[in-house]
Design a protein around this motif. Sequence first.
Motif, PDB file in Angstrom:
ATOM      1  N   MET A  96       0.834  -1.377  -0.082  1.00  0.00           N
ATOM      2  CA  MET A  96      -0.160   0.006   0.208  1.00  0.00           C
ATOM      3  C   MET A  96       0.825   1.314   0.084  1.00  0.00           C
ATOM      4  O   MET A  96       1.941   1.245   0.601  1.00  0.00           O
ATOM      5  N   THR A  97       0.553   2.175  -0.891  1.00  0.00           N
ATOM      6  CA  THR A  97       1.383   3.229  -0.888  1.00  0.00           C
ATOM      7  C   THR A  97       1.292   4.199   0.143  1.00  0.00           C
ATOM      8  O   THR A  97       0.089   3.971   0.805  1.00  0.00           O
ATOM      9  N   GLN A  98       2.111   5.145   0.574  1.00  0.00           N
ATOM     10  CA  GLN A  98       1.882   6.303   1.544  1.00  0.00           C
ATOM     11  C   GLN A  98       0.568   7.216   1.135  1.00  0.00           C
ATOM     12  O   GLN A  98      -0.286   7.304   2.266  1.00  0.00           O
ATOM     13  N   THR A  99       0.331   7.471   0.080  1.00  0.00           N
ATOM     14  CA  THR A  99      -0.833   8.070  -0.460  1.00  0.00           C
ATOM     15  C   THR A  99      -2.211   7.375   0.080  1.00  0.00           C
ATOM     16  O   THR A  99      -3.203   7.889   0.519  1.00  0.00           O
ATOM     17  N   ALA A 100      -2.156   6.212  -0.401  1.00  0.00           N
ATOM     18  CA  ALA A 100      -3.245   5.341  -0.058  1.00  0.00           C
ATOM     19  C   ALA A 100      -3.364   5.150   1.653  1.00  0.00           C
ATOM     20  O   ALA A 100      -4.724   5.345   1.927  1.00  0.00           O
ATOM     21  N   LYS A 101      -2.358   5.030   2.295  1.00  0.00           N
ATOM     22  CA  LYS A 101      -2.285   5.109   3.744  1.00  0.00           C
ATOM     23  C   LYS A 101      -3.211   6.134   4.471  1.00  0.00           C
ATOM     24  O   LYS A 101      -4.079   6.193   4.994  1.00  0.00           O
ATOM     25  N   LEU A 102      -2.637   7.395   3.596  1.00  0.00           N
ATOM     26  CA  LEU A 102      -3.278   8.775   4.428  1.00  0.00           C
ATOM     27  C   LEU A 102      -4.880   8.835   3.765  1.00  0.00           C
ATOM     28  O   LEU A 102      -5.608   9.212   4.708  1.00  0.00           O
ATOM     29  N   GLN A 103      -5.089   8.418   2.775  1.00  0.00           N
ATOM     30  CA  GLN A 103      -6.494   8.472   2.381  1.00  0.00           C
ATOM     31  C   GLN A 103      -7.358   7.421   2.860  1.00  0.00           C
ATOM     32  O   GLN A 103      -8.465   8.133   3.347  1.00  0.00           O
ATOM     33  N   GLY A 104      -6.753   6.548   3.474  1.00  0.00           N
ATOM     34  CA  GLY A 104      -7.449   5.485   4.096  1.00  0.00           C
ATOM     35  C   GLY A 104      -7.831   5.991   5.591  1.00  0.00           C
ATOM     36  O   GLY A 104      -9.005   6.070   6.095  1.00  0.00           O
ATOM     37  N   LYS A 105      -6.818   6.590   6.224  1.00  0.00           N
ATOM     38  CA  LYS A 105      -6.943   7.156   7.413  1.00  0.00           C
ATOM     39  C   LYS A 105      -7.970   8.225   7.440  1.00  0.00           C
ATOM     40  O   LYS A 105      -8.702   8.644   8.292  1.00  0.00           O
ATOM     41  N   MET A 106      -7.983   8.999   6.506  1.00  0.00           N
ATOM     42  CA  MET A 106      -8.855  10.126   6.339  1.00  0.00           C
ATOM     43  C   MET A 106     -10.136   9.787   6.121  1.00  0.00           C
ATOM     44  O   MET A 106     -11.063  10.167   6.859  1.00  0.00           O
ATOM     45  N   ARG A 107     -10.432   8.873   5.378  1.00  0.00           N
ATOM     46  CA  ARG A 107     -11.877   8.205   5.189  1.00  0.00           C
ATOM     47  C   ARG A 107     -12.307   7.694   6.428  1.00  0.00           C
ATOM     48  O   ARG A 107     -13.442   7.827   6.954  1.00  0.00           O
ATOM     49  N   ALA A 108     -11.302   6.830   7.349  1.00  0.00           N
ATOM     50  CA  ALA A 108     -11.558   6.161   8.577  1.00  0.00           C
ATOM     51  C   ALA A 108     -12.034   7.407   9.589  1.00  0.00           C
ATOM     52  O   ALA A 108     -12.724   7.055  10.360  1.00  0.00           O
ATOM     53  N   GLY A 156     -13.479  10.168   8.860  1.00  0.00           N
ATOM     54  CA  GLY A 156     -14.411  11.017   8.393  1.00  0.00           C
ATOM     55  C   GLY A 156     -14.093  12.253   7.631  1.00  0.00           C
ATOM     56  O   GLY A 156     -14.993  13.362   7.591  1.00  0.00           O
ATOM     57  N   PHE A 157     -12.792  12.514   7.069  1.00  0.00           N
ATOM     58  CA  PHE A 157     -12.197  13.761   6.447  1.00  0.00           C
ATOM     59  C   PHE A 157     -12.423  13.532   5.077  1.00  0.00           C
ATOM     60  O   PHE A 157     -11.717  12.514   4.703  1.00  0.00           O
ATOM     61  N   SER A 158     -12.809  14.341   4.323  1.00  0.00           N
ATOM     62  CA  SER A 158     -12.631  14.639   3.021  1.00  0.00           C
ATOM     63  C   SER A 158     -11.572  15.467   2.716  1.00  0.00           C
ATOM     64  O   SER A 158     -10.916  15.999   3.746  1.00  0.00           O
ATOM     65  N   LEU A 159     -10.818  15.586   1.411  1.00  0.00           N
ATOM     66  CA  LEU A 159      -9.587  16.474   1.337  1.00  0.00           C
ATOM     67  C   LEU A 159     -10.074  17.748   1.685  1.00  0.00           C
ATOM     68  O   LEU A 159      -9.320  18.502   2.308  1.00  0.00           O
ATOM     69  N   VAL A 160     -11.199  18.426   1.203  1.00  0.00           N
ATOM     70  CA  VAL A 160     -11.895  19.998   1.750  1.00  0.00           C
ATOM     71  C   VAL A 160     -11.628  20.083   3.136  1.00  0.00           C
ATOM     72  O   VAL A 160     -11.372  20.830   3.621  1.00  0.00           O
ATOM     73  N   LYS A 161     -12.359  19.062   3.926  1.00  0.00           N
ATOM     74  CA  LYS A 161     -12.492  19.211   5.249  1.00  0.00           C
ATOM     75  C   LYS A 161     -11.047  19.163   5.974  1.00  0.00           C
ATOM     76  O   LYS A 161     -11.009  20.030   7.044  1.00  0.00           O
ATOM     77  N   LEU A 162     -10.236  18.271   5.682  1.00  0.00           N
ATOM     78  CA  LEU A 162      -8.925  18.392   6.207  1.00  0.00           C
ATOM     79  C   LEU A 162      -8.031  19.449   5.965  1.00  0.00           C
ATOM     80  O   LEU A 162      -7.460  20.143   6.713  1.00  0.00           O
ATOM     81  N   ALA A 163      -8.190  19.765   4.642  1.00  0.00           N
ATOM     82  CA  ALA A 163      -7.410  21.345   4.413  1.00  0.00           C
ATOM     83  C   ALA A 163      -7.957  22.609   5.163  1.00  0.00           C
ATOM     84  O   ALA A 163      -6.915  23.084   5.613  1.00  0.00           O
ATOM     85  N   ASN A 164      -9.283  22.302   5.346  1.00  0.00           N
ATOM     86  CA  ASN A 164      -9.845  23.621   6.022  1.00  0.00           C
ATOM     87  C   ASN A 164      -9.367  23.384   7.598  1.00  0.00           C
ATOM     88  O   ASN A 164      -9.145  24.435   8.329  1.00  0.00           O
ATOM     89  N   LYS A 165      -9.391  22.068   8.039  1.00  0.00           N
ATOM     90  CA  LYS A 165      -8.909  22.055   9.352  1.00  0.00           C
ATOM     91  C   LYS A 165      -7.410  22.445   9.777  1.00  0.00           C
ATOM     92  O   LYS A 165      -7.167  22.908  10.685  1.00  0.00           O
ATOM     93  N   ILE A 166      -6.450  22.226   8.698  1.00  0.00           N
ATOM     94  CA  ILE A 166      -4.929  22.338   8.917  1.00  0.00           C
ATOM     95  C   ILE A 166      -4.691  23.720   8.408  1.00  0.00           C
ATOM     96  O   ILE A 166      -3.474  23.997   8.421  1.00  0.00           O
TER      97      ILE A 166
END
Length: 71
Positions: free
Chosen positions: A1-13, A15-25
Amino acid sequence: MTQTAKLQGKMRAKGFSLVKLANKIGLSTTGLFNKVHNQKEFLVSEVQAISTALGLSEQEVQEIFFAKDVE
């Protein structure tokens, strides 16, 4: 599993979309997209913010942000 896939999996788990996480940080959606997809590098402060937002363990931080992909 790539690092990108790991991060995206953690985001989904968590409840963070890319937009929501970007806003949060405090990044633009485009900025976070470019970093998630290895077009730009994360700053240490961004890694810390993402780690806090997603509740990542130290091991997960190492695996996602600092491991070398060998394929």
